[in-house]
Design an enzyme around this catalytic site. Structure first.
Site, PDB file in Angstrom:
ATOM      1  N   GLU A   1      53.872  41.583  25.082  1.00  0.00           N
ATOM      2  CA  GLU A   1      52.588  41.251  24.428  1.00  0.00           C
ATOM      3  C   GLU A   1      51.448  41.932  25.173  1.00  0.00           C
ATOM      4  OE1 GLU A   1      50.155  39.211  25.891  1.00  0.00           O
ATOM      5  OE2 GLU A   1      51.269  38.647  27.689  1.00  0.00           O
ATOM      6  N   PHE A   2      50.409  42.268  24.403  1.00  0.00           N
ATOM      7  CA  PHE A   2      49.207  42.855  25.008  1.00  0.00           C
ATOM      8  C   PHE A   2      47.977  42.072  24.551  1.00  0.00           C
ATOM      9  CE2 PHE A   2      52.364  46.262  24.661  1.00  0.00           C
ATOM     10  CZ  PHE A   2      52.437  46.664  25.986  1.00  0.00           C
TER      11      PHE A   2
ATOM     12  N   GLY B   1      40.915  38.010  37.229  1.00  0.00           N
ATOM     13  CA  GLY B   1      41.691  36.781  37.432  1.00  0.00           C
ATOM     14  C   GLY B   1      42.619  36.604  36.247  1.00  0.00           C
TER      15      GLY B   1
ATOM     16  N   CYS C   1      47.681  36.804  34.111  1.00  0.00           N
ATOM     17  CA  CYS C   1      48.482  38.035  34.043  1.00  0.00           C
ATOM     18  C   CYS C   1      48.229  39.028  35.179  1.00  0.00           C
ATOM     19  CB  CYS C   1      48.267  38.718  32.698  1.00  0.00           C
ATOM     20  SG  CYS C   1      49.117  37.830  31.389  1.00  0.00           S
TER      21      CYS C   1
ATOM     22  N   LYS D   1      37.619  34.249  32.259  1.00  0.00           N
ATOM     23  CA  LYS D   1      36.881  35.191  31.408  1.00  0.00           C
ATOM     24  C   LYS D   1      36.286  34.373  30.267  1.00  0.00           C
ATOM     25  CE  LYS D   1      39.129  37.597  28.355  1.00  0.00           C
ATOM     26  NZ  LYS D   1      40.009  38.522  27.630  1.00  0.00           N
TER      27      LYS D   1
ATOM     28  N   ALA E   1      32.302  46.395  36.503  1.00  0.00           N
ATOM     29  CA  ALA E   1      32.363  45.907  37.883  1.00  0.00           C
ATOM     30  C   ALA E   1      31.980  44.430  37.894  1.00  0.00           C
ATOM     31  CB  ALA E   1      31.394  46.708  38.742  1.00  0.00           C
TER      32      ALA E   1
END
Ligand code: UDX
Ligand code: UDX
Length: 440
Positions: free
Chosen positions: A159-160, A265, A268, A328, A260
């Site tokens: 999976e991506f 985190g 994965c 995120k 940047a």
């Protein structure tokens, strides 16, 4: 197609629901009974944009169902995806205990042709081990001496999916990678993914497994590369945003994953980079580049704390407000979130931490103590000596900084994701520090 997904976490649930969305009949399995009970009532255990609507829709149309029984799923489905977690062992290698257990249970219940697919991120050669486990555990009625009489295939289909945009990523992939050892398996995949009308990369299982490891490690390398550039920018008066833009316009480089910040985190990148280092070591290659990728990532958080220490002077007793906790935006996932390291480091120095995140606070409460949780960014700002932007949620973009200025004890903002690069907080009376903006 009748498809089973074993493991209904972030990856398994999204994959199952999206496969239902493109026309298949899907049964999602998990050994967590409470999770399955709630999923049957369309209660989603995670936050992923768009997921709950799709679960409701396909539960209702009966194209999607949930079960705790691998036996039931194995009997019903022709294709079985394994998407259970592969946590890190103490030495950094991937722990494949769950994958092995699931493979064994599938084997015990197989009674006709099955295509068994690894979806979890696994080291190269896991496919071969799954095949062996299945052969060793098949029912006696499918053996004649040393010969196996039941036809089956093992395949890899990494999976991506990025959390927060996982449904979009599934529906609009750059490519679908399949690692197969038979034409029959390839044909089945072509049928499964036909509605996506996407480019398919067909290779053997080991290459597919490596594509996943190599892709994630390369993306992590891109992030650590730009973070190293950011360090230099701060010292020579350059702006990393312009450097990334200038590099990114070169099609050979590309702008994506050149943001940047305080480092990567999630469930994965940190785990996969570590597992790839171990895997390389085992095969006799010392992947020193990846060691540095990991080191740069860790240093990024440490240097952010050093900057805060430098500008705050004394950390002990200072009230620090954390804007964003999830690893995120658009997820509630706290696995390996940079916020955890930052908060731990600041608390060790005696800081008093206040925090706000739109979705991740319930999960944060499980892993961080002595944090005062707030109901919005303004309650957070009240009485703070500085604010730290840690996760770049959309709702943080247009905060009323005039009001925040009034609420804070000191007007100090550290922007760990360069979210406010164009907001001119300095004009509003703040002392403002981004990452790699050449201003330190
Ligand atoms: C995935 C991948 O599978 C993993 O390899 C990758 O590195 C990270 O992403 P993810 O979906 O994020 O894992 O993990 P998680 O949300 O923990 O989901 C795993 C699910 O499998 C859980 O719901 C867990 O209850 C279930 N599980 C675990 C089983 O059903 N059976 C088991 O034996 C073990
Ligand atoms: C990743 C892969 O991108 C995805 O293909 C799949 O293999 C699962 O793992 P995910 O971890 O969900 O997805 O999110 P991603 O968007 O890749 O971000 C990972 C981390 O890198 C986040 O902490 C993010 O903040 C950070 N990041 C990303 C940066 O620091 N800079 C960037 O430019 C991009």
């Amino acid at each position: 197609m009748d498809i089973a997904i074993i493991g209904s976490g972030y990856v398994g649930l999204v994959t199952g629901v999206c496969l239902a969305h493109i026309g298949h009949r899907v049964i999602c399995v998990d050994n967590n009974q409470e999770k399955i009970k709630r999923l049957r009532q369309a209660k989603i255990p995670i936050y992923e944009p768009g997921l709950d609507e799709l679960v409701k829709k396909y539960l209702k149309s009966k194209r999607l169902s949930f079960s705790t029984s691998i036996k039931e799923a194995t009997r019903k489905a022709t294709v079985i995806f394994i998407a259970v977690g592969t946590p890190a062992r103490q030495n950094g290698e991937a722990d494949l205990t769950y994958v092995e257990n699931v493979a064994r249970e599938i084997a015990l219940n197989m009674d006709s042709y099955k295509l068994i697919v690894e979806k979890s991120t696994v080291p190269a050669e896991t496919g071969k081990r799954i095949e062996r486990t299945i052969k060793l555990n098949l029912s006696k009625k499918f053996r004649k001496g040393n010969k196996i009489t039941l036809d089956f295939d093992v395949a890899s289909n990494p999976e991506f999916l990025r959390e927060g945009s996982a449904i979009h990523d599934f529906m609009h992939p750059d490519r679908v990678v399949i690692g197969v050892e038979s034409k029959k398996a390839e044909q089945i995949f072509r049928e499964i993914y036909k509605p996506l009308k996407t480019h398919m990369i067909v290779t053997n299982i080991s290459s597919a497994e490596l594509i996943k490891h190599a892709s994630n490690s390369f993306l992590a390398t891109k992030i650590s590369f730009i973070n190293s550039i950011a360090q230099i920018c701060d010292h020579v008066g350059a702006d990393v945003l312009k450097v990334a833009e200038g590099m990114g316009f070169d099609k050979r480089i590309g702008r994506q994953f050149l943001d940047a910040g305080i480092g990567y985190g999630g469930s994965c990148f940190p785990k996969d980079v570590e597992a790839f280092i171990r895997l390389s070591e085992k095969s006799g290659y010392h992947f020193s580049l990846l060691n540095e990728v990991r080191n740069v990532n860790e240093c990024q958080r440490i240097s952010f704390v050093k900057l805060i220490e430098d500008k705050l002077w004394i950390i002990k007793g200072k009230k620090i407000g954390i804007l964003g906790l999830a690893f995120k935006p658009n997820t509630d996932d706290m696995r390996n979130a940079p916020s955890i390291d930052l908060i731990n480091m600041l608390q060790n120095e005696g800081a008093l931490i206040k925090a706000y995140d739109p979705k991740a606070m319930p999960n944060t409460k499980k892993c961080l103590t002595k944090v005062t949780y707030c109901k919005d960014p303004y309650e957070l700002a009240k009485g703070c000596d500085c604010l730290l932007l840690v996760t770049e949620w959309d709702e943080f973009k247009d905060l009323d900084f005039k009001m925040i200025r009034r609420l804070m004890k000191q007007p100090l903002v550290f922007d760990g994701r360069n979210l406010y690069h164009d907001k001119n907080l300095k004009e509003l009376g703040f002392e403002y520090y981004g990452i790699g903006r050449g201003q330190i």
